[in-house]
Scaffold this active site. Sequence first.
Site, PDB file in Angstrom:
ATOM      1  N   SER A 289      86.760  59.737 -43.624  1.00 35.28           N
ATOM      2  CA  SER A 289      86.015  58.776 -42.811  1.00 35.28           C
ATOM      3  C   SER A 289      86.763  58.461 -41.524  1.00 35.28           C
ATOM      4  O   SER A 289      87.994  58.507 -41.469  1.00 35.28           O
ATOM      5  CB  SER A 289      85.788  57.472 -43.583  1.00 35.28           C
ATOM      6  OG  SER A 289      86.967  56.683 -43.605  1.00 35.28           O
ATOM      7  N   ASP A 290      85.999  58.157 -40.488  1.00 36.49           N
ATOM      8  CA  ASP A 290      86.621  57.557 -39.316  1.00 36.49           C
ATOM      9  C   ASP A 290      87.191  56.209 -39.756  1.00 36.49           C
ATOM     10  O   ASP A 290      86.797  55.643 -40.782  1.00 36.49           O
ATOM     11  CB  ASP A 290      85.597  57.393 -38.198  1.00 36.49           C
ATOM     12  CG  ASP A 290      86.247  57.345 -36.820  1.00 36.49           C
ATOM     13  OD1 ASP A 290      87.466  57.087 -36.741  1.00 36.49           O
ATOM     14  OD2 ASP A 290      85.545  57.578 -35.825  1.00 36.49           O
ATOM     15  N   TRP A 291      88.122  55.685 -38.973  1.00 36.70           N
ATOM     16  CA  TRP A 291      88.886  54.503 -39.388  1.00 36.70           C
ATOM     17  C   TRP A 291      87.963  53.285 -39.527  1.00 36.70           C
ATOM     18  O   TRP A 291      87.433  52.776 -38.550  1.00 36.70           O
ATOM     19  CB  TRP A 291      89.993  54.237 -38.375  1.00 36.70           C
ATOM     20  CG  TRP A 291      91.281  54.939 -38.673  1.00 36.70           C
ATOM     21  CD1 TRP A 291      92.535  54.375 -38.598  1.00 36.70           C
ATOM     22  CD2 TRP A 291      91.499  56.291 -39.096  1.00 36.70           C
ATOM     23  NE1 TRP A 291      93.489  55.312 -38.953  1.00 36.70           N
ATOM     24  CE2 TRP A 291      92.887  56.487 -39.265  1.00 36.70           C
ATOM     25  CE3 TRP A 291      90.646  57.354 -39.372  1.00 36.70           C
ATOM     26  CZ2 TRP A 291      93.442  57.687 -39.679  1.00 36.70           C
ATOM     27  CZ3 TRP A 291      91.187  58.560 -39.777  1.00 36.70           C
ATOM     28  CH2 TRP A 291      92.556  58.716 -39.934  1.00 36.70           C
ATOM     29  N   GLY A 292      87.754  52.843 -40.755  1.00 39.19           N
ATOM     30  CA  GLY A 292      86.847  51.740 -41.016  1.00 39.19           C
ATOM     31  C   GLY A 292      85.410  52.169 -41.180  1.00 39.19           C
ATOM     32  O   GLY A 292      84.511  51.324 -41.215  1.00 39.19           O
ATOM     33  N   GLY A 293      85.160  53.462 -41.314  1.00 38.16           N
ATOM     34  CA  GLY A 293      83.799  53.967 -41.406  1.00 38.16           C
ATOM     35  C   GLY A 293      83.255  54.071 -42.811  1.00 38.16           C
ATOM     36  O   GLY A 293      82.158  54.613 -43.004  1.00 38.16           O
TER      37      GLY A 293
END
Length: 763
Positions: A289-293
């Site tokens: 995941s993208d950071w916080g996604g």
Amino acid sequence: MNVRLIESVALGATVVLCLFTGSQSQGQVGPQRHEPKGPWENKSLSPDERADLVIEKMTLDEKIQLLHGLGWEVMFGPPPESGPGTRAIRSAAEFIPGVPRLGIPDLQMTDAVVGVSNAGVKGRYATALPSAEAMAAGWDPALSYETGTLIGSEVRAHGFNLLHGPGINLTREPRDGRIFEYMGEDPLLAGTLAGQELKAMKTLNVVTGVKHYVVNDQEAGRFFVNSVIDKRSMRESDLLAFEIVLRASDPGAVMCAYNKINGVYACEDDYSLNEVLKKELGFKGFVISDWGGTHSTAKAVLAGLDIEMPGYSFLGEPLKKAVESGEVPMARLNDMVHRILRTEFDSGIVDNPPQAQVVDVLRGFEVAQKIEEKGAVLLKNDHGQLPLKAAGLKSIAVIGGHADAGVMSGGGSGQVSPAGGSAVPPSPGGTPDDPLGVFSITAYHRSAPLKGITEKAKQAVVRFDPGTDPVSAAALARSSDVAIVFAVQHTYENMDLPNLSLPENQDALIEAVAAANPHTIVVLETGGPVTMPWIGKVGAVIEAWYPGIRGSEALANILFGDVNPSGKLPLTFARTEADLPHPRHVDQPAIDPNHPITPLPNLPVVPGISTNQTPFDAVYDEGLKVGYKWYDAEKKQPLFPFGFGLSYTTYSYSELNTTSDNGLTVTFKVKNTGTRAGEETAQVYLTLPASTHEPPRRLVGWSKVALGPGEKKEVTVKVERQMVSVFNPDKNLWEVVPGEYKVWAGGSSRDLPLSATIALLGK
């Protein structure tokens, strides 16, 4: 044990010796050595076999440990103690611990779109390359491969073993603050070049990754925007770029994006992750995941997400409980772990871990300069104003853009730390889009165009004006033989531009200088396309993008003719915002610092990061008509079309022939009709039958041709079958529609002197 590294960093004519010391707990880099732990150490086994043997010996906790980074709570604090071996850690947000008892290494990550972005955090040097658009403007797969080799080698030299980049989100929204990290508006161009870059990186024993999957085409509201697009358009544009990359390079990781796709978060989207990526395209690596996604546990995992970054709000203890309860089958958990382990074995990071080395600085300079020299685009050159003839110049005015100090770079997670610090005192940072000031701080690399110009024109008096006062700048221009205006535009992650105009009254500056001196040249250091209300009043324009650590040398070589420019635009420049598919862009920032924040489990209150924003729709109703396809279909005249770029010589095209096999083979001849050597990017486009309802033309291939004065060469372009096909969403397959196809060849999407018609039977 302390490690002392000496790196010689040449900054212009100055050589700076940088000494770096540190201990393991301070994040110094070194190999994670281990004794043989089991039968998976047998290198004759396949990566899949080795992964399965490891999984047999793993506990549930060890499996869960591989599926997430450490927590958000340390993202803004000091890195944790390293433990066994030495690690390259910016913070725990970039790190996943391995399983030492089984010989499984930590995953040590860095963004590496235009160079190793995390190196500066450790006080070390990394080569700052020109923006990704500059590389795309080179239209040169061999140069992309060379770029990947450089980045991959520096990633390893800094001790990282997983890199995030390149990015290939297509330019549907030219005000996107992050398009300087991407490779333009066409899926074939972006996918081909990124594929070669990743192919080179993979040979160097690093886990390669590509981002942001998928339809992540704007930064405004990026954490909660819903990208609305029909399946066919997605498959023939944004998803096609990723498909081409996967086929060419077999990357180890794909990063899913923040946005929603037709109402479903990208990291929970079963269609794009499971159905397309893993099943149809046969992707064997892992989805991170993208950071916080990450937004859920079972939903995300069952849809195809394999790693949550950073933190463990969903794929930590909640995932363990979901497996124990049967909500997530053990088979799916083992598949997640298998994908990670087989990628680690396949990439070579287990058998050949990275070791700290001194970066080859001079090699980095060479590649950075080459990218800029091949990627800068000559947009206008009235009456042969360029190249400048140093012997005939007595005075030169250099104006604006902090050209006396350095060249601009884009901001965000891809930012490569300027060697020696920013050449220009950075702005304070902190905006409604970026309340933490993490991305919005301006940075300039120490490669001053003023210096390069002065060294080329030794007989001339070269004077600088900062350009803050148009009256002062015009006075200097009036008293000079030629005026060179450097115009800059800072773009960065988490922010979209309000419009396509140059900021800070630079349009008025250029107007004033051009009125004072008809021999005015404009050099643009921008993150993307800009409007040019002054275009008819200046003699020459060069799009330099963000030029990188050797911007001064590269631009001086182009301005004075030591290099013949050959760059071609990888995206369209609009005349006005009114000509865009979406003339009005959303005003909503990427994050809203005034919105109430409801932390997720284990997620502390972080200013500006909200987890319960109200989503809004970005409706991409232009569908298939991305970039130049929009302008062709709507019969709009762009300021500069896709594929456009001038040279100090000229070319002619002749003798087009086409044959059909599994795809198409197109041959024609290109002649250099000028007096100096150059490189021409000969482009091939295709018009499909009207029954396909496709835009008027699509790029289907190209060839970069080096030609001496008067030289003629035959060019052959092989067009793959997929590029003559359309995606049928009802059948869920690509198909060639029977009918007449028109083949075009020329120097840009709007300069196609050759054409021929060919009938295809379809299948």
